[in-house]
Design a protein around this motif. Structure first.
Motif, PDB file in Angstrom:
ATOM      1  N   SER A  61       0.866  -1.179   0.000  1.00 53.06           N
ATOM      2  CA  SER A  61       0.000   0.000   0.000  1.00 53.06           C
ATOM      3  C   SER A  61       0.901   1.226   0.000  1.00 53.06           C
ATOM      4  CB  SER A  61      -0.905  -0.002   1.239  1.00 53.06           C
ATOM      5  OG  SER A  61      -1.736   1.138   1.252  1.00 53.06           O
ATOM      6  N   SER A  62       0.887   1.946  -1.108  1.00 54.21           N
ATOM      7  CA  SER A  62       1.788   3.083  -1.283  1.00 54.21           C
ATOM      8  C   SER A  62       1.013   4.388  -1.160  1.00 54.21           C
ATOM      9  CB  SER A  62       2.454   3.001  -2.664  1.00 54.21           C
ATOM     10  OG  SER A  62       3.299   4.106  -2.889  1.00 54.21           O
ATOM     11  N   PRO A  63       1.437   5.308  -0.297  1.00 56.43           N
ATOM     12  CA  PRO A  63       0.723   6.582  -0.179  1.00 56.43           C
ATOM     13  C   PRO A  63       0.772   7.357  -1.490  1.00 56.43           C
ATOM     14  CG  PRO A  63       2.856   6.719   0.896  1.00 56.43           C
ATOM     15  CD  PRO A  63       2.653   5.281   0.531  1.00 56.43           C
ATOM     16  N   SER A  64      -0.255   8.146  -1.726  1.00 61.07           N
ATOM     17  CA  SER A  64      -0.257   8.984  -2.923  1.00 61.07           C
ATOM     18  C   SER A  64      -0.779  10.367  -2.577  1.00 61.07           C
ATOM     19  CB  SER A  64      -1.121   8.367  -4.029  1.00 61.07           C
ATOM     20  OG  SER A  64      -2.478   8.725  -3.874  1.00 61.07           O
ATOM     21  N   PHE A 102     -12.773   3.044  -0.213  1.00 64.40           N
ATOM     22  CA  PHE A 102     -11.338   2.820  -0.393  1.00 64.40           C
ATOM     23  C   PHE A 102     -10.766   1.828   0.620  1.00 64.40           C
ATOM     24  CE2 PHE A 102     -12.358   6.898  -2.237  1.00 64.40           C
ATOM     25  CZ  PHE A 102     -11.683   6.869  -3.447  1.00 64.40           C
ATOM     26  N   ALA A 103     -11.657   1.138   1.336  1.00 66.73           N
ATOM     27  CA  ALA A 103     -11.241   0.118   2.308  1.00 66.73           C
ATOM     28  C   ALA A 103     -10.211   0.660   3.296  1.00 66.73           C
ATOM     29  CB  ALA A 103     -10.688  -1.111   1.580  1.00 66.73           C
ATOM     30  N   GLY A 104     -10.325   1.955   3.613  1.00 67.86           N
ATOM     31  CA  GLY A 104      -9.415   2.565   4.577  1.00 67.86           C
ATOM     32  C   GLY A 104      -8.025   2.831   4.048  1.00 67.86           C
ATOM     33  N   GLN A 105      -7.809   2.595   2.758  1.00 64.60           N
ATOM     34  CA  GLN A 105      -6.475   2.745   2.168  1.00 64.60           C
ATOM     35  C   GLN A 105      -6.268   4.194   1.725  1.00 64.60           C
ATOM     36  OE1 GLN A 105      -4.084   0.601   2.130  1.00 64.60           O
ATOM     37  NE2 GLN A 105      -5.136  -1.282   2.693  1.00 64.60           N
ATOM     38  N   GLY A 106      -5.778   5.000   2.656  1.00 68.76           N
ATOM     39  CA  GLY A 106      -5.555   6.411   2.385  1.00 68.76           C
ATOM     40  C   GLY A 106      -5.724   7.205   3.658  1.00 68.76           C
ATOM     41  N   SER A 286      -6.167   8.787  -1.616  1.00 67.20           N
ATOM     42  CA  SER A 286      -6.212   7.336  -1.798  1.00 67.20           C
ATOM     43  C   SER A 286      -4.801   6.789  -1.947  1.00 67.20           C
ATOM     44  CB  SER A 286      -7.027   6.978  -3.045  1.00 67.20           C
ATOM     45  OG  SER A 286      -6.415   7.500  -4.211  1.00 67.20           O
ATOM     46  N   ASN A 287      -4.537   5.676  -1.279  1.00 71.02           N
ATOM     47  CA  ASN A 287      -3.277   4.977  -1.499  1.00 71.02           C
ATOM     48  C   ASN A 287      -3.360   4.196  -2.803  1.00 71.02           C
ATOM     49  OD1 ASN A 287      -2.569   5.950   0.983  1.00 71.02           O
ATOM     50  ND2 ASN A 287      -2.236   3.959   1.943  1.00 71.02           N
ATOM     51  N   TYR A 288      -2.209   3.914  -3.401  1.00 70.08           N
ATOM     52  CA  TYR A 288      -2.152   3.030  -4.559  1.00 70.08           C
ATOM     53  C   TYR A 288      -1.730   1.651  -4.069  1.00 70.08           C
ATOM     54  CZ  TYR A 288      -2.337   7.280  -7.400  1.00 70.08           C
ATOM     55  OH  TYR A 288      -2.710   8.468  -7.979  1.00 70.08           O
TER      56      TYR A 288
END
Length: 329
Positions: A61-64, A102-106, A286-288
């Motif tokens: 999970s990469s921050p963006s 976003f399933a919490g990804q971000g 959103s994370n990538y």
């Protein structure tokens, strides 16, 4: 297809041949990864937890810097009232959208900078507050009509909320925001646009739109073009038609000084003003997400720019140091 440059200044890349395969369908990409035909793919946020439990697969999970927001263009009569901008921002359940879509990804967005950015202003954060949003609108003279939709001076708080059909996240955001705004007497009608030929820059400037921008590079990058009145009616830039002389002044100062502490103060003040004006209602970053064979080593994620998405983009984020990747076994 890329071949290792044996004269590369930092040493010969460990992987001799690198091939990028364009596979739009996520299920097809996952099958290619599982069969070993590819070693790294982009994935959506919702599949990450499931795929992360698969043997032989690592999920990154990469921050963006990619943020989502609702454009509130001043061309529309409803949005000439600052109270409407503020109420809409307060009514949106940012955390709920981040968790469900976003399933919490971000992370939740209160402005155009992530919390890890050196210019980030922590003082602008706020929680969803339906009652305060209602009070702001009531104090500004908006009253419910016979259909329950707020109105004032012949203008009703109803509008189309456009989104691009090819991006399921934007569709889901439009639906969620519409539901939130209904609670304060605003009717936002989600409307799909098939492609970017339909959602032209002019349409962008004339309508409420689920939009996305963001740059992880210098704090001036993107933000000058998005908030400066010098970029009014300039293609995709400044979609809200925002003009604030104080912000213009600060933006010019921010790009003409090298002093890091001074720049931090400048961009934190810009965030404070944007949080008050709300030319767009920020929602979340959103994370990538990527799934890789566990044979791949040397991957170092970094903050990626807008435009990567789930389907495209081989520049930025995890691909940036591919010359240091290796395959074991």
């Amino acid at each position: 297809v890329f071949t290792a440059n044996k004269d590369y200044y930092n040493g010969i890349p460990k992987i001799e041949t690198l091939k990028f395969v364009m596979v739009p369908d996520e299920s097809a990409r996952i099958n290619l990864l599982k069969t070993g035909e590819v070693q790294a793919i982009k994935i959506g946020q919702k599949i990450a937890s499931t795929l992360g439990n698969e043997a032989g697969i690592n999920v990154i999970s990469s921050p963006s810097a990619n943020w989502y927001a609702i454009n509130l263009p001043y061309k529309l009569p409803q949005f000439k009232d600052k109270a409407v901008h503020q109420a809409i921002a307060l009514a949106i359940n940012k955390q709920g959208i981040l968790d469900s879509i976003f399933a919490g990804q971000g992370e939740v967005a209160y402005g155009p900078y992530r919390s890890e950015d050196f210019v980030y202003n922590p003082d602008i954060a706020f929680a969803q507050d339906i009652e305060t949003a209602k009070s702001i609108l009531a104090d500004a003279g908006w009253k419910a009509g016979a259909d329950g939709i707020l109105e004032k001076d012949g203008n009703k708080l109803e509008f189309d909320l456009l989104y691009i059909a090819s991006n399921p996240e934007r569709k889901d955001i439009a639906i969620a925001v519409s539901s939130d705004l209904e609670k304060i007497g605003i009717y936002a009608n989600p409307v799909s646009k098939a492609n970017w030929d339909e959602l032209t820059p002019q349409v962008f400037h004339d309508n409420a739109v689920v939009l996305a921008f963001g740059s992880p590079f210098d704090p001036d990058d993107n933000n000058y073009q998005l908030w400066s009145s010098n970029h009014l009616n300039d293609g995709w830039w400044n979609p809200a038609g925002y003009s604030n002389p104080e912000v213009d002044k600060l933006l010019d100062q921010g790009r003409t000084t090298w002093d890091t502490n001074e720049r931090k103060k400048i961009y934190q003040q810009i965030q404070k003003i944007l949080a008050d004006d709300q030319p767009v209602a920020f929602i979340n970053f959103s994370n990538y997400l990527y799934a890789l064979s566990n044979k791949v080593t040397g991957v170092i994620p970094r903050n990626g720019p807008h435009g990567q998405g789930n389907e495209g983009g081989i520049n930025g984020d995890i691909w940036w140091n591919v010359e240091n990747w290796d395959l074991s076994g």
